[in-house]
Scaffold this active site. Structure first.
Site, short mmCIF file in Angstrom:
data_model
loop_
_atom_site.label_atom_id
_atom_site.label_comp_id
_atom_site.label_asym_id
_atom_site.label_seq_id
_atom_site.Cartn_x
_atom_site.Cartn_y
_atom_site.Cartn_z
N GLU A 107 0.85 -1.20 0.00
CA GLU A 107 0.00 0.00 0.00
C GLU A 107 0.88 1.25 0.00
O GLU A 107 2.02 1.22 0.50
CB GLU A 107 -0.89 -0.03 1.26
CG GLU A 107 -1.81 1.17 1.38
CD GLU A 107 -2.91 0.98 2.43
OE1 GLU A 107 -2.82 0.05 3.23
OE2 GLU A 107 -3.85 1.79 2.42
N ASN A 124 -12.38 -1.53 -0.86
CA ASN A 124 -11.63 -2.02 0.29
C ASN A 124 -12.34 -1.56 1.56
O ASN A 124 -12.64 -0.36 1.70
CB ASN A 124 -10.20 -1.44 0.28
CG ASN A 124 -9.47 -1.71 1.59
OD1 ASN A 124 -9.01 -2.83 1.83
ND2 ASN A 124 -9.38 -0.72 2.47
N GLU A 125 -12.63 -2.50 2.44
CA GLU A 125 -13.27 -2.17 3.72
C GLU A 125 -14.35 -1.10 3.52
O GLU A 125 -14.35 -0.06 4.18
CB GLU A 125 -12.22 -1.74 4.76
CG GLU A 125 -11.22 -2.84 5.05
CD GLU A 125 -10.31 -2.62 6.25
OE1 GLU A 125 -10.35 -1.53 6.86
OE2 GLU A 125 -9.56 -3.56 6.60
N TYR A 165 -6.69 -9.06 11.33
CA TYR A 165 -5.36 -8.85 11.89
C TYR A 165 -5.25 -9.52 13.26
O TYR A 165 -6.26 -9.67 13.96
CB TYR A 165 -5.09 -7.35 12.04
CG TYR A 165 -4.80 -6.68 10.72
CD1 TYR A 165 -3.53 -6.73 10.16
CD2 TYR A 165 -5.80 -6.01 10.01
CE1 TYR A 165 -3.25 -6.13 8.93
CE2 TYR A 165 -5.53 -5.40 8.79
CZ TYR A 165 -4.25 -5.47 8.26
OH TYR A 165 -3.98 -4.88 7.05
N GLU A 174 -6.03 -9.17 3.72
CA GLU A 174 -5.22 -8.47 4.73
C GLU A 174 -5.19 -9.34 5.97
O GLU A 174 -6.24 -9.65 6.55
CB GLU A 174 -5.80 -7.09 5.06
CG GLU A 174 -5.61 -6.09 3.94
CD GLU A 174 -6.01 -4.66 4.32
OE1 GLU A 174 -5.92 -4.30 5.52
OE2 GLU A 174 -6.42 -3.93 3.42
N GLN A 232 2.14 -6.09 5.67
CA GLN A 232 2.31 -5.74 4.28
C GLN A 232 3.73 -6.12 3.87
O GLN A 232 4.58 -6.33 4.73
CB GLN A 232 2.07 -4.25 4.09
CG GLN A 232 0.64 -3.82 4.39
CD GLN A 232 0.32 -2.41 3.89
OE1 GLN A 232 1.08 -1.78 3.19
NE2 GLN A 232 -0.86 -1.92 4.30
#
Ligand code: AHR
Length: 548
Positions: A68, A213-214, A299, A353, A402
């Site tokens: 990103e 995204n999200e 996460y 992610e 990432q």
């Protein structure tokens, strides 16, 4: 002599050996030996691999990366510019490219993350780039010198595939459709000619397309219904025109672009409704739109009290690993919803992610998400990859967050310096699992306990590669005790097990620019003992061997 039962429910002899009574010492010692030897043997882990049975393919896309425009993930991490003293090819650093080639990165997700829903592709093409701010990540200048052509050059240099996320949050369907035409059109459209003028006449391939995204948060705070109707528009109008990626009517083309809708983000109750809404729409979809994947983000993080990435002990080691194992429950939960609307499992669950998210390193810009990467992260990565493999029938893609300098990175850079992290080495050791076929493994995981945390003591997966070779991964979670493995492979008269093991002196051991080899793999071999293949793995270790 009496036996007592300790906390772990093992029998411990209460021996009364009086030092003064010499003639009792020898019998006492022998008795102790007789009790200890079987106790150690009982600690052995029997792993049975059934090579005669196979499961789903462990899709190589499970080993995907995420890059990103965030902190030093792109600038400094990948892009240094053609005039830099750091050795580079057309502005892209050579050391990073070489390291990534070695782990066979199947795809790279770009340009975000939250950044993607503020990204306007025209800012990053042509000789004059639009300089903007990056409000999501530190409010710093975004020069847009790394844009579409630079990303595609990078993908080409590392031998990977492009996973491009288009802007649903602040962009338009028109803008995204134009971007795809610009990248992929083979015919001489105005956009394809502009691409050629900017240096690339051949159409690019876009293997995967993220439809937002999200979108339930940073991607636009949408309701499930609002997102679903917008996503249908994008799915229809944002087309890939690359001739090599088209399927003939009624036929499949493995290169066809996958369209991935936004799915759940962790365990919050609202994501059940979100997943239901998107999947229900999919069940009733018409010819004019389709999705091939549903994204999931998860996460390993405690948002209230972020763990430190270095300088921690066994307590934090155990707590973080306990939390990472929750990935399995999320798959069960969301796969069950997907199964209701898509029993044939046509839509892949793509964990685009995942990884550890710790407190920013002291002195770093908190918006840059800079953290160290320790042996704990190596174990954490292995546990997650194994969970993915066990759900490989539905989970067919994942992107660790990432790739460079951000969160659970493979690579850390500082100007001309580069260091490979423990997580990098796990990805390297797992290369043989890419596109291998899952093979069932049975074992008694046992228990590792620390404070009030109980975890399985070991974890393992096995797979058969294209040449028929059997690969076994064993993670020894226990940071204090080795695991003595007895390996039995049905359908194979196994005589050797050779590969690599990754461990280090401490749970928080790290690689640094000055000491880059603290956590690096070393060779390991199994031996035939008493007619069985025996493998001894060190405490807190990740091991991959081929069994022959
Ligand atoms: O990876 C960092 C951020 O985490 C991403 O930009 C966003 O999608 C997620 O919340």
């Amino acid at each position: 002599m009496a036996f007592i039962v300790n906390e772990q429910s093992t029998l411990v002899p209460q021996l009364h050996c009086y030092s003064k009574i010499r003639d009792r010492i020898l019998p006492c010692f022998l008795l102790l030996l007789a009790l200890i030897v079987p106790a150690l043997a009982a600690d052995k882990v029997e792993i049975s691999v059934d090579a005669t049975k196979t499961g789903a393919t462990i899709n190589r896309n499970l080993f995907g990366q995420f890059a990103e425009h965030l902190g030093h993930g792109i600038y400094d991490g990948i892009w240094v510019g053609p005039d830099s003293k750091i050795p580079n090819t057309r502005g892209i650093r050579n050391d990073v490219v070489a390291a990534l080639k070695a782990i066979k990165v199947p795809n790279v997700r770009w340009p975000g993350g939250c950044f993607a829903d503020g990204y306007h592709w025209r800012d990053g093409i042509g000789p004059h780039r639009t300089v903007r701010l990056n409000p999501d990540w530190g409010g710093v200048i975004e020069p847009n010198t790394f844009g579409t052509h630079e990303f595609m050059d990078f993908i080409d240099q590392i031998g990977s595939h492009a996973y491009v996320s288009v802007n649903l949050g602040s962009g338009t369907v028109h803008e995204a459709a134009d971007w795809l035409e610009y990248m992929t059109a083979g015919q001489a459209t105005t956009l394809a000619k502009e691409r050629a003028t900017n240096g690339h006449s051949a159409p690019y391939k876009v293997a995967m397309l993220g439809l937002g995204n999200e979108s339930w948060d940073c991607g636009g705070n949408m309701s499930p219904d609002y997102y679903t109707s917008l996503m249908k528009d994008y799915s229809h109008f944002v087309r890939n025109y690359n001739p090599a990626q088209q399927a003939a009517p009624g036929q499949e083309n493995k290169e066809e672009m996958m369209k991935i809708a936004v799915g759940p983000g962790g365990d919050e109750p609202r994501f059940v409704d979100w997943t239901e809404t998107v999947m229900k729409a999919y069940q009733n979809h018409s010819w004019s739109w389709d999705i091939n994947g549903l994204s999931m983000h998860n996460y390993t993080v405690d948002w209230q009290h972020k763990y430190a990435s270095t300088g921690f002990g066994e307590t934090e080691y155990a707590q973080v690993l306990k939390s990472t194992l929750e990935m399995d429950g999320l798959f069960n939960k969301y796969s069950a919803i997907m199964d209701k609307y898509d029993p044939q499992k046509k839509v892949a669950l793509i964990v685009d992610e995942w990884g550890s998210w710790y407190a920013p390193l002291p002195g770093s810009n908190p918006g840059f998400l800079v953290q160290q990467n320790s042996l704990r992260d190596a174990v954490l990565a292995a546990l997650n990859l194994n969970i993915f493999a066990r759900h490989a029938d539905r989970v067919r893609g994942a992107n660790i967050a990432q790739m460079i300098n951000v969160l659970q990175a493979m690579i850390l850079t500082d100007k001309e310096k580069m260091v490979l992290t423990p997580t990098y080495y796990v990805f390297k050791m797992y290369v043989p699992f890419q596109d291998a076929t899952f093979v069932p493994v049975t074992f008694d995981a046992g228990t590792y306990k620390h404070d009030d945390v109980s975890l399985p003591r070991v974890d393992a997966i096995a797979a058969k590669d294209a040449s028929g070779k059997i690969w076994l991964e064993v993670t020894n979670i226990d940071p204090n005790e080795p695991a003595e493995i007895d390996l039995n492979v049905a359908g194979l008269n196994a005589k050797s097990a050779n590969g690599q093991t990754l461990t280090a002196p401490k749970v928080d051991s790290i690689n640094t620019f000055d000491a880059p080899k603290t956590v690096v793999p070393k060779p390991i071999s199994g031996k035939i003992q008493d007619g069985k293949l025996a493998l001894s793995v060190e405490p807190k270790s990740v091991t991959v061997v081929s069994v022959e």
